[in-house]
Write a protein that holds these residues in place. Structure first.
Motif, short mmCIF file in Angstrom:
data_model
loop_
_atom_site.label_atom_id
_atom_site.label_comp_id
_atom_site.label_asym_id
_atom_site.label_seq_id
_atom_site.Cartn_x
_atom_site.Cartn_y
_atom_site.Cartn_z
N ASP A 119 45.40 20.54 61.42
CA ASP A 119 45.83 19.29 60.81
C ASP A 119 44.85 18.93 59.70
O ASP A 119 43.73 19.43 59.66
N TRP A 120 45.31 18.02 58.81
CA TRP A 120 44.40 17.57 57.76
C TRP A 120 44.80 16.20 57.25
O TRP A 120 45.97 15.81 57.35
N ILE A 123 52.11 13.17 53.58
CA ILE A 123 52.90 11.95 53.65
C ILE A 123 51.95 10.76 53.62
O ILE A 123 50.94 10.75 54.33
N GLU A 179 48.61 12.01 55.40
CA GLU A 179 48.50 12.99 56.47
C GLU A 179 49.27 14.26 56.12
O GLU A 179 50.38 14.19 55.56
N ALA A 216 51.60 17.29 55.84
CA ALA A 216 52.97 17.52 56.26
C ALA A 216 53.25 19.01 56.40
O ALA A 216 54.40 19.42 56.57
N GLY A 217 52.21 19.81 56.33
CA GLY A 217 52.36 21.25 56.44
C GLY A 217 51.01 21.90 56.21
O GLY A 217 49.97 21.27 56.38
N ALA A 218 51.05 23.14 55.76
CA ALA A 218 49.82 23.93 55.63
C ALA A 218 48.91 23.40 54.52
O ALA A 218 49.35 22.82 53.54
#
Lengths: 212, 127
Positions: B51-52, B97, B118, B120-122
């Motif tokens: 996550d990031w 997002i 936040e 929403a993917g890689a």
């Protein structure tokens, strides 16, 4: 670079809905057309406005969208003009007295949609946007006017207009006053802190809009 | 030793630089505990989903392209393409997002913005 000093911030709240007739608008083609009188551009979302094209009433089916927060209307097809708002109601706005801090927070729920297939691709969470929300906070010096006590006890939504740093671009929303906190220390001024929460509607442009 | 002065940092939103003066990129991930009786008295763990999160703040500029885009993308719920480049060229990027976009100011200060987005993917290396 157009940075803004905080003291130029303008923050207003609405008064009673006021009727208006035969208001001039400016635009071209299918629009958007906007009310000429800036003070009347925030429309009462509970009053459906009517429009005329060169004096002829425009039917509802010809209206594509009404932006109640900026006084704009867009039609499904080009109009001859001039366009006028034949009938409608606007929200008169007045500056919040003695405000010295203000913020507007745009929040959004972030929903996790990660599944096995998505996760096996790159092992990252995958997300989509959920419900959005807006919070406005205002700090003001207490003046015993009871303006906001009346609003919170009535429990009805009002319109807030927020121009951060005096920007020409406004944020406007219908909001409910959630809390009003009055406080003060022996060595300071009595403070009045207000928190408003967005009150949405069945169309986004009835409850929130901003200038681009 | 290749240290990087933070003033060279560039944070792009949809390929437009964000006029912030503070920003951070948090790389995170779930850490799953698979300790069992045979783990010799120590926790053992596996890495789960990654996550990031991007955070940024700075003076509010209502004419700035990236800043204006934040309002529009927040309203539509669409993702923003983020690039976080500590030296202005190299870094990490991905889609995110907006979970919070706040404007605030006091009578005796500057009008400022803060952003939290936040992943929403890689998150991948750029360029």
């Amino acid at each position: 670079m157009a940075t803004k000093v905080g003291y130029n911030t303008v923050i207003k709240t609405s008064g009673a809905s006021t009727g208006m007739t035969t208001e001039a608008m400016t635009g071209a083609g299918a629009g958007p057309y906007q009310l000429n009188t800036a003070a009347k551009r925030i429309l009462d979302r509970d009053v459906l406005p009517t429009f005329e094209d060169n004096g002829t009433p425009i039917v509802g089916a010809d209206i594509s969208v009404i932006d109640y927060m900026t006084g704009k209307v867009t039609f499904t097809g080009s109009k001859t003009g001039p366009i006028t708002m034949a009938t409608g109601s606007y929200m008169p706005m007045t500056i919040v007295a003695q405000a010295h801090t203000a913020s507007i927070s745009h929040a959004g729920e972030v929903l996790d949609v990660t599944d096995f297939v998505l996760a096996q691709a790159d092992a990252f969470h995958v997300r989509v946007s959920g419900l959005r929300d807006v919070t406005v906070t205002i700090g003001r010096w207490e003046d015993l006017s009871d303006t906001f006590v009346t609003i919170i006890q009535a429990g009805l939504p009002i319109v807030i207009e927020f121009r951060p740093g005096g920007s020409t671009k406004s944020f406007r929303l219908w909001a409910v006053l959630e809390t009003e906190d009055q406080s003060g220390d022996v060595d300071g001024l009595e403070q009045d802190d207000l928190t408003f929460l967005l009150d949405g509607d069945d169309e986004i442009l009835k409850s929130y809009s901003f200038d681009t | 030793m290749a240290t990087i002065p933070a003033h060279t940092k560039v944070v792009d939103i949809d390929s437009n630089p964000l006029p912030g003066n503070s920003s951070s990129l948090a790389h995170g991930g779930e850490v799953l505990d698979d300790t069992n009786f045979a783990s010799a008295g120590f926790h053992t763990r596996l890495s789960g989903l990654r996550d990031w999160t991007l955070q940024a703040s700075g003076p509010y500029d209502d004419a700035d392209t990236a800043t204006v885009a934040l309002s529009t993308k927040w309203l539509s719920g669409a993702v923003i393409a983020v690039e976080y480049k500590p030296d202005g060229t190299n870094g990490f990027g991905g889609n995110a997002i907006i979970s919070d976009f706040t404007l605030s100011g006091d009578v005796d200060g500057m009008e400022t913005f803060s952003l939290t987005a936040e992943g929403a993917g890689a998150l991948a290396a750029v360029p």
